[in-house]
Design a protein around this motif. Structure first.
Motif, PDB file in Angstrom:
ATOM      1  N   ALA A   1      43.406  -8.291  26.316  1.00 31.34           N
ATOM      2  CA  ALA A   1      42.396  -9.216  25.794  1.00 31.34           C
ATOM      3  C   ALA A   1      42.235 -10.439  26.692  1.00 31.34           C
ATOM      4  CB  ALA A   1      42.766  -9.640  24.374  1.00 31.34           C
ATOM      5  N   VAL A   2      43.333 -10.982  27.191  1.00 25.72           N
ATOM      6  CA  VAL A   2      43.241 -12.158  28.071  1.00 25.72           C
ATOM      7  C   VAL A   2      42.594 -11.773  29.398  1.00 25.72           C
ATOM      8  CG1 VAL A   2      44.578 -13.891  29.350  1.00 25.72           C
ATOM      9  CG2 VAL A   2      45.127 -13.405  26.965  1.00 25.72           C
ATOM     10  N   LEU A   3      42.960 -10.606  29.930  1.00 30.53           N
ATOM     11  CA  LEU A   3      42.303 -10.142  31.167  1.00 30.53           C
ATOM     12  C   LEU A   3      40.807  -9.932  30.935  1.00 30.53           C
ATOM     13  CD1 LEU A   3      45.008  -7.661  32.513  1.00 30.53           C
ATOM     14  CD2 LEU A   3      44.344  -9.863  33.510  1.00 30.53           C
ATOM     15  N   GLY A   4      40.449  -9.374  29.785  1.00 31.43           N
ATOM     16  CA  GLY A   4      39.031  -9.197  29.447  1.00 31.43           C
ATOM     17  C   GLY A   4      38.295 -10.519  29.344  1.00 31.43           C
ATOM     18  N   SER A   5      38.969 -11.528  28.790  1.00 34.86           N
ATOM     19  CA  SER A   5      38.359 -12.868  28.702  1.00 34.86           C
ATOM     20  C   SER A   5      38.105 -13.439  30.094  1.00 34.86           C
ATOM     21  CB  SER A   5      39.264 -13.822  27.926  1.00 34.86           C
ATOM     22  OG  SER A   5      39.318 -13.470  26.581  1.00 34.86           O
ATOM     23  N   GLY A   6      39.058 -13.221  30.992  1.00 28.42           N
ATOM     24  CA  GLY A   6      38.894 -13.716  32.364  1.00 28.42           C
ATOM     25  C   GLY A   6      37.734 -13.055  33.076  1.00 28.42           C
ATOM     26  N   ILE A   7      37.518 -11.776  32.776  1.00 27.21           N
ATOM     27  CA  ILE A   7      36.396 -11.051  33.393  1.00 27.21           C
ATOM     28  C   ILE A   7      35.075 -11.467  32.763  1.00 27.21           C
ATOM     29  CG2 ILE A   7      35.379  -8.743  33.657  1.00 27.21           C
ATOM     30  CD1 ILE A   7      38.319  -7.700  33.832  1.00 27.21           C
TER      31      ILE A   7
ATOM     32  N   HIS B   1      28.555 -24.336  38.846  1.00 32.41           N
ATOM     33  CA  HIS B   1      28.954 -23.341  37.837  1.00 32.41           C
ATOM     34  C   HIS B   1      29.807 -22.247  38.451  1.00 32.41           C
ATOM     35  CE1 HIS B   1      28.821 -19.999  35.042  1.00 32.41           C
ATOM     36  NE2 HIS B   1      28.311 -19.281  36.026  1.00 32.41           N
ATOM     37  N   PHE B   2      29.371 -21.697  39.581  1.00 28.80           N
ATOM     38  CA  PHE B   2      30.109 -20.593  40.190  1.00 28.80           C
ATOM     39  C   PHE B   2      31.514 -21.022  40.613  1.00 28.80           C
ATOM     40  CE2 PHE B   2      25.839 -18.665  40.778  1.00 28.80           C
ATOM     41  CZ  PHE B   2      26.079 -17.532  40.011  1.00 28.80           C
ATOM     42  N   VAL B   3      31.640 -22.222  41.136  1.00 28.71           N
ATOM     43  CA  VAL B   3      32.971 -22.717  41.521  1.00 28.71           C
ATOM     44  C   VAL B   3      33.833 -22.923  40.268  1.00 28.71           C
ATOM     45  CG1 VAL B   3      34.218 -24.665  42.532  1.00 28.71           C
ATOM     46  CG2 VAL B   3      32.176 -23.755  43.674  1.00 28.71           C
ATOM     47  N   LEU B   4      33.286 -23.631  39.289  1.00 27.73           N
ATOM     48  CA  LEU B   4      34.042 -23.937  38.083  1.00 27.73           C
ATOM     49  C   LEU B   4      34.380 -22.677  37.293  1.00 27.73           C
ATOM     50  CD1 LEU B   4      35.234 -26.136  36.298  1.00 27.73           C
ATOM     51  CD2 LEU B   4      32.981 -26.415  35.246  1.00 27.73           C
ATOM     52  N   ALA B   5      33.406 -21.795  37.123  1.00 31.96           N
ATOM     53  CA  ALA B   5      33.662 -20.549  36.390  1.00 31.96           C
ATOM     54  C   ALA B   5      34.666 -19.683  37.138  1.00 31.96           C
ATOM     55  CB  ALA B   5      32.355 -19.787  36.167  1.00 31.96           C
ATOM     56  N   GLY B   6      34.605 -19.709  38.452  1.00 31.69           N
ATOM     57  CA  GLY B   6      35.576 -18.947  39.243  1.00 31.69           C
ATOM     58  C   GLY B   6      36.994 -19.466  39.043  1.00 31.69           C
ATOM     59  N   ILE B   7      37.153 -20.775  39.036  1.00 35.01           N
ATOM     60  CA  ILE B   7      38.483 -21.370  38.829  1.00 35.01           C
ATOM     61  C   ILE B   7      38.990 -21.059  37.422  1.00 35.01           C
ATOM     62  CG2 ILE B   7      39.719 -23.564  38.587  1.00 35.01           C
ATOM     63  CD1 ILE B   7      37.882 -24.642  40.857  1.00 35.01           C
ATOM     64  N   LEU B   8      38.135 -21.262  36.414  1.00 36.90           N
ATOM     65  CA  LEU B   8      38.546 -20.997  35.033  1.00 36.90           C
ATOM     66  C   LEU B   8      38.867 -19.525  34.817  1.00 36.90           C
ATOM     67  CD1 LEU B   8      35.947 -23.285  33.233  1.00 36.90           C
ATOM     68  CD2 LEU B   8      38.410 -23.711  33.474  1.00 36.90           C
ATOM     69  N   SER B   9      38.049 -18.661  35.401  1.00 40.81           N
ATOM     70  CA  SER B   9      38.288 -17.223  35.294  1.00 40.81           C
ATOM     71  C   SER B   9      39.597 -16.840  35.973  1.00 40.81           C
ATOM     72  CB  SER B   9      37.122 -16.453  35.913  1.00 40.81           C
ATOM     73  OG  SER B   9      37.345 -15.073  35.837  1.00 40.81           O
TER      74      SER B   9
END
Length: 170
Positions: free
Chosen positions: A129-135, A99-107
């Motif tokens: 908004a897109v930056l907020g989504s990434g966070i 999860h941490f690897v995948l979420a890090g890549i997607l983020s």
């Protein structure tokens, strides 16, 4: 004819299953209801340009989270109990690492998209908004992962408690 044996049916497993199913439906309702309430409130509070930016960023978030769902959550729901039932804690730990690897890549991809938008117009609502989504992506996906883990453990009451807390935080 022999003596008739009384027909005894133990309904406790059926009742327990019914309670768990009801809790799961209630959990899904609370979880989905949180998103509905958030969207309704944002539609009322934000101007059209800002709500439009939120809608586009939320769509990007859902697109990214789809990869998390397909690569991690769905296989965990099937493979976890079927192949790792005797060692679920270790399996969950390995899934947490994935999860941490995948979420890090997607983020990072969402943040890169937001950075690209910032080059074009740093003050545009879509950029923010897109930056907020990434966070927000990694902790929200972690919440989804934790809920799925308790479903694998057949504890929908824990998922309901987490969804209620999520509703309060939203």
């Amino acid at each position: 004819m022999g003596a008739r044996l009384p027909l005894a049916i133990d309904l406790r497993p059926l009742c327990a299953s019914g309670v768990r199913s009801s809790l799961a439906v209630l959990d899904q309702s609370v979880s989905a209801g949180s998103g509905l309430i958030l969207n309704v409130l944002l539609a009322r509070w934000l101007g059209p340009e800002f709500y439009g930016a939120f809608a586009v960023a939320f769509t990007c978030f859902l697109f990214a989270s789809g990869f998390h769902n397909v690569l991690l959550l769905e296989p965990m729901s099937v493979i976890g109990p079927a192949s790792h039932s005797s060692r679920l804690p270790r399996y969950f730990l390995s899934q947490l690492k994935v999860h941490f690897v995948l979420a890090g890549i997607l983020s990072a991809l969402l943040l890169l998209g937001g950075a690209g938008l910032a080059v074009i117009d740093p003050h545009h609502p879509l950029t923010q908004a897109v930056l907020g989504s990434g966070i927000a992506l990694p902790p929200l996906l972690l919440f989804w992962l934790a809920r799925r883990m308790v479903y694998v453990l057949q504890r929908p009451s824990s998922a309901l408690l987490a969804s209620a807390l999520y509703l309060l935080l939203v």
